[in-house]
Design a protein around this motif. Structure first.
Motif, short mmCIF file in Angstrom:
data_model
loop_
_atom_site.label_atom_id
_atom_site.label_comp_id
_atom_site.label_asym_id
_atom_site.label_seq_id
_atom_site.Cartn_x
_atom_site.Cartn_y
_atom_site.Cartn_z
N GLN A 13 0.77 -1.02 -0.21
CA GLN A 13 0.00 -0.26 0.17
C GLN A 13 0.87 1.17 0.01
O GLN A 13 0.17 2.32 -0.62
N GLY A 14 1.89 1.39 0.40
CA GLY A 14 2.98 2.54 0.27
C GLY A 14 3.73 1.77 -0.61
O GLY A 14 4.77 2.97 -0.84
N ARG A 15 3.79 0.94 -1.34
CA ARG A 15 4.44 1.38 -2.44
C ARG A 15 5.97 1.18 -2.86
O ARG A 15 6.82 1.85 -2.94
N LEU A 16 6.73 0.43 -1.45
CA LEU A 16 8.04 -0.29 -0.90
C LEU A 16 7.73 -1.17 -1.45
O LEU A 16 7.74 -2.35 -1.80
N ILE A 163 -10.08 -5.35 -13.42
CA ILE A 163 -9.62 -6.49 -12.33
C ILE A 163 -8.65 -5.89 -11.26
O ILE A 163 -9.15 -5.48 -10.37
N ALA A 164 -8.36 -4.36 -12.16
CA ALA A 164 -7.60 -3.66 -10.83
C ALA A 164 -8.48 -2.66 -9.56
O ALA A 164 -8.40 -1.76 -8.85
N ALA A 165 -10.15 -2.87 -10.90
CA ALA A 165 -10.94 -1.88 -9.90
C ALA A 165 -11.87 -2.69 -8.94
O ALA A 165 -12.36 -1.93 -8.27
N GLY A 209 -3.83 2.33 -9.67
CA GLY A 209 -3.80 2.52 -8.54
C GLY A 209 -3.72 1.24 -7.93
O GLY A 209 -3.61 1.04 -6.54
N LYS A 210 -3.02 0.47 -8.57
CA LYS A 210 -2.97 -1.69 -7.84
C LYS A 210 -1.14 -1.01 -7.80
O LYS A 210 -0.31 -1.38 -8.81
N PRO A 211 -0.62 -1.70 -6.90
CA PRO A 211 0.31 -2.63 -6.82
C PRO A 211 0.99 -3.58 -8.05
O PRO A 211 0.01 -4.86 -7.89
N LEU A 226 11.33 -3.03 -11.60
CA LEU A 226 12.11 -2.24 -10.72
C LEU A 226 11.63 -0.75 -10.83
O LEU A 226 10.43 0.19 -10.67
N ASP A 227 12.71 -0.46 -11.64
CA ASP A 227 12.33 1.29 -12.42
C ASP A 227 11.33 1.78 -12.98
O ASP A 227 10.78 2.85 -13.38
N LEU A 228 10.49 0.25 -13.74
CA LEU A 228 9.30 0.86 -13.88
C LEU A 228 8.04 0.88 -12.57
O LEU A 228 7.20 1.38 -13.54
N GLY A 229 8.51 0.78 -11.97
CA GLY A 229 7.77 1.20 -11.08
C GLY A 229 6.78 -0.08 -10.63
O GLY A 229 5.97 -0.41 -9.42
N ALA A 230 6.71 -1.93 -10.56
CA ALA A 230 6.78 -2.90 -9.84
C ALA A 230 7.45 -2.76 -9.11
O ALA A 230 8.11 -2.30 -8.37
N THR A 231 6.15 -3.31 -7.91
CA THR A 231 6.34 -2.94 -6.22
C THR A 231 6.85 -4.58 -5.36
O THR A 231 7.68 -4.49 -4.68
N PHE A 232 6.48 -5.85 -5.81
CA PHE A 232 6.45 -6.91 -5.97
C PHE A 232 7.26 -7.52 -6.52
O PHE A 232 6.71 -8.01 -7.53
N VAL A 233 8.29 -7.93 -6.41
CA VAL A 233 9.35 -8.38 -7.38
C VAL A 233 10.08 -9.30 -6.97
O VAL A 233 11.47 -9.87 -6.30
#
Length: 265
Positions: A13-16, A163-165, A209-211, A226-233
């Motif tokens: 949720q915190g996009r960490l 799906i994201a919604a 708005g989803k990870p 990860l550079d493109l913004g993926a959160t869980f890799v």
């Protein structure tokens, strides 16, 4: 006393960024070793690993002291098996082959207690509630369950915004191996055509708005995602890392075939 906080869900949720590892050995001891390696999340794989409910529970027990969040992937997204996995202590699920928003809504129902869902109310005898020693478990569990769905076909990619919604879907994970096969590039997920679809899908998930998550055995691609913004890799699997290490050791003494070239999963 409420259900334990799901720090992995909070991190998403915190996009960490969260770095993970697949567990396919289906044994408690190597899982316990992986649990002390420093990964943010570990996936007990019930789809492609030789796991059943008892072996998954044994690994959850072995990993109880691990700082990593334990994710369980069921073989299929069926309500009956989701109910069992949640009761033995899984709280983050990664469900394969989710092709539509309608499927995602059914999964949300499966992980929530009534009246918000249809998870069976068996907490009093379940490991999840520490055998009824967490008195508020049933009232608070829904907030700490993390539901991740896998988009692995072009049908899922086309429906990605819907799906994201879906309220209750906490992240969308791209499965590059199955997606590349569905596109006609089986075993060639690094093909430019596949990568274009993956990168656009990651962007669409994030924009919705989803990870977003993904797994490959390519460090170059993982860092790109990860550079493109993926959160869980997820960056590897226990079986392939073990096999590669042993082959490399044998090769140094002129034995075996050396370290294998790893592909996507």
């Amino acid at each position: 006393m409420p259900a334990d906080k799901n720090k992995f869900k909070a991190a998403l949720q915190g996009r960490l960024p969260q770095i993970g590892l697949w567990l396919n050995m289906a044994e408690a001891l190597p899982a316990e070793v992986a649990g002390q390696a420093g990964f943010d999340w570990l996936v007990i794989d019930g789809e492609h690993g030789p796991n059943d409910l008892r072996s998954i529970m044994a690994q959850l027990q072995a990993l109880a002291a691990s700082p990593s969040e334990i994710v369980v992937r069921p073989p299929v997204g069926e309500t009956w098996i989701i109910k069992q996995l949640l009761d033995v202590g899984a709280r983050t699920l990664l469900v394969p082959m989710v092709d539509s928003a309608e499927q995602a809504k059914e999964l949300v129902q499966a992980v929530r207690y009534p009246p918000a869902g249809k998870r069976g109310l068996g907490a009093a005898v379940a490991r999840a509630s520490r055998f009824n020693t967490i008195p508020d478990y049933a009232d608070t569990a829904d907030n700490e369950i993390c539901l991740l769905v896998q988009a692995e076909t072009m049908a899922a990619i086309k429906d990605i915004e819907r799906i994201a919604a879906v309220d209750g879907v906490d992240g969308i994970f791209i499965g590059p191996a199955d997606l590349s096969a569905d596109m006609g590039y089986r075993g060639r997920f690094e093909a430019a055509e596949v990568q274009e679809v993956i990168e656009k899908a990651l962007g669409r998930i994030i924009a919705a708005g989803k990870p977003a998550g993904i797994l490959t055995f390519s460090e170059t691609l993982n860092r790109r995602y990860l550079d493109l913004g993926a959160t869980f890799v997820a960056v590897g699997a226990d079986v392939t890392e073990f096999s590669s290490a042993l082959r490399s050791l044998a090769a140094r003494y002129g034995r075996g075939q050396g370290a294998p070239k790893l592909s996507g999963y």
